[in-house]
Write a protein that holds these residues in place. Structure first.
Motif, mmCIF file in Angstrom:
data_model
loop_
_atom_site.group_PDB
_atom_site.id
_atom_site.type_symbol
_atom_site.label_atom_id
_atom_site.label_comp_id
_atom_site.label_asym_id
_atom_site.label_seq_id
_atom_site.Cartn_x
_atom_site.Cartn_y
_atom_site.Cartn_z
ATOM 1 N N LEU A 295 0.842 -1.192 0.000
ATOM 2 C CA LEU A 295 0.000 0.000 0.000
ATOM 3 C C LEU A 295 0.877 1.242 0.000
ATOM 4 O O LEU A 295 1.709 1.417 0.889
ATOM 5 C CB LEU A 295 -0.899 0.015 1.242
ATOM 6 N N ASP A 296 0.680 2.107 -0.973
ATOM 7 C CA ASP A 296 1.440 3.344 -1.053
ATOM 8 C C ASP A 296 1.121 4.220 0.152
ATOM 9 O O ASP A 296 0.158 3.993 0.871
ATOM 10 C CB ASP A 296 1.106 4.069 -2.359
ATOM 11 N N GLU A 297 1.929 5.255 0.381
ATOM 12 C CA GLU A 297 1.794 6.054 1.591
ATOM 13 C C GLU A 297 0.518 6.878 1.669
ATOM 14 O O GLU A 297 0.198 7.404 2.730
ATOM 15 C CB GLU A 297 3.019 6.938 1.807
ATOM 16 N N MET A 298 -0.242 6.960 0.600
ATOM 17 C CA MET A 298 -1.506 7.684 0.674
ATOM 18 C C MET A 298 -2.551 6.894 1.459
ATOM 19 O O MET A 298 -3.561 7.418 1.867
ATOM 20 C CB MET A 298 -2.027 8.025 -0.721
ATOM 21 N N PHE A 299 -2.295 5.600 1.685
ATOM 22 C CA PHE A 299 -3.194 4.761 2.458
ATOM 23 C C PHE A 299 -2.730 4.696 3.909
ATOM 24 O O PHE A 299 -1.560 4.456 4.188
ATOM 25 C CB PHE A 299 -3.253 3.340 1.885
ATOM 26 N N HIS A 300 -3.649 4.885 4.825
ATOM 27 C CA HIS A 300 -3.345 4.863 6.255
ATOM 28 C C HIS A 300 -2.899 3.461 6.671
ATOM 29 O O HIS A 300 -3.435 2.462 6.170
ATOM 30 C CB HIS A 300 -4.592 5.280 7.033
ATOM 31 N N PRO A 301 -1.930 3.361 7.589
ATOM 32 C CA PRO A 301 -1.463 2.042 8.035
ATOM 33 C C PRO A 301 -2.580 1.174 8.624
ATOM 34 O O PRO A 301 -2.486 -0.048 8.631
ATOM 35 C CB PRO A 301 -0.423 2.361 9.100
ATOM 36 N N ARG A 302 -3.634 1.796 9.112
ATOM 37 C CA ARG A 302 -4.755 1.043 9.692
ATOM 38 C C ARG A 302 -5.376 0.100 8.657
ATOM 39 O O ARG A 302 -5.842 -0.992 8.998
ATOM 40 C CB ARG A 302 -5.795 2.033 10.222
ATOM 41 N N GLY B 198 3.356 3.008 7.289
ATOM 42 C CA GLY B 198 3.741 2.411 8.559
ATOM 43 C C GLY B 198 5.230 2.149 8.696
ATOM 44 O O GLY B 198 5.685 1.645 9.714
ATOM 45 N N HIS B 199 5.990 2.490 7.676
ATOM 46 C CA HIS B 199 7.439 2.253 7.678
ATOM 47 C C HIS B 199 8.171 3.540 7.290
ATOM 48 O O HIS B 199 8.276 3.865 6.097
ATOM 49 C CB HIS B 199 7.793 1.135 6.695
ATOM 50 N N PRO B 200 8.687 4.271 8.277
ATOM 51 C CA PRO B 200 9.343 5.558 7.994
ATOM 52 C C PRO B 200 10.462 5.465 6.949
ATOM 53 O O PRO B 200 10.674 6.404 6.196
ATOM 54 C CB PRO B 200 9.912 5.970 9.351
ATOM 55 N N ASP B 201 11.142 4.326 6.875
ATOM 56 C CA ASP B 201 12.222 4.176 5.904
ATOM 57 C C ASP B 201 11.719 4.105 4.464
ATOM 58 O O ASP B 201 12.489 4.276 3.522
ATOM 59 C CB ASP B 201 13.068 2.945 6.219
#
Length: 50
Positions: free
Chosen positions: A7-14, A31-34
């Motif tokens: 899931l790309d960063e536009m999607f919330h980790p939830r 969910g992964h800062p790196d």
């Protein structure tokens, strides 16, 4: 082997957490800062490698 979902960063980790609870293999960029601000091409390469 079933491919996982990235899931790309536009999607919330939830969303990824909920998918895991339902038995889906996933990874959420948010969910992964790196992985944040990683280019689409680099994310695709990582997905292919994994």
């Amino acid at each position: 082997m079933t491919p996982g979902l990235l899931l790309d960063e536009m999607f919330h980790p939830r969303i990824a957490t909920d998918l895991i609870a339902r038995g889906h293999d996933r990874l959420a960029v948010a969910g992964h800062p790196d992985l944040r601000e990683t280019s689409d091409a680099d994310l695709l390469q990582r997905a292919v490698e994994e």
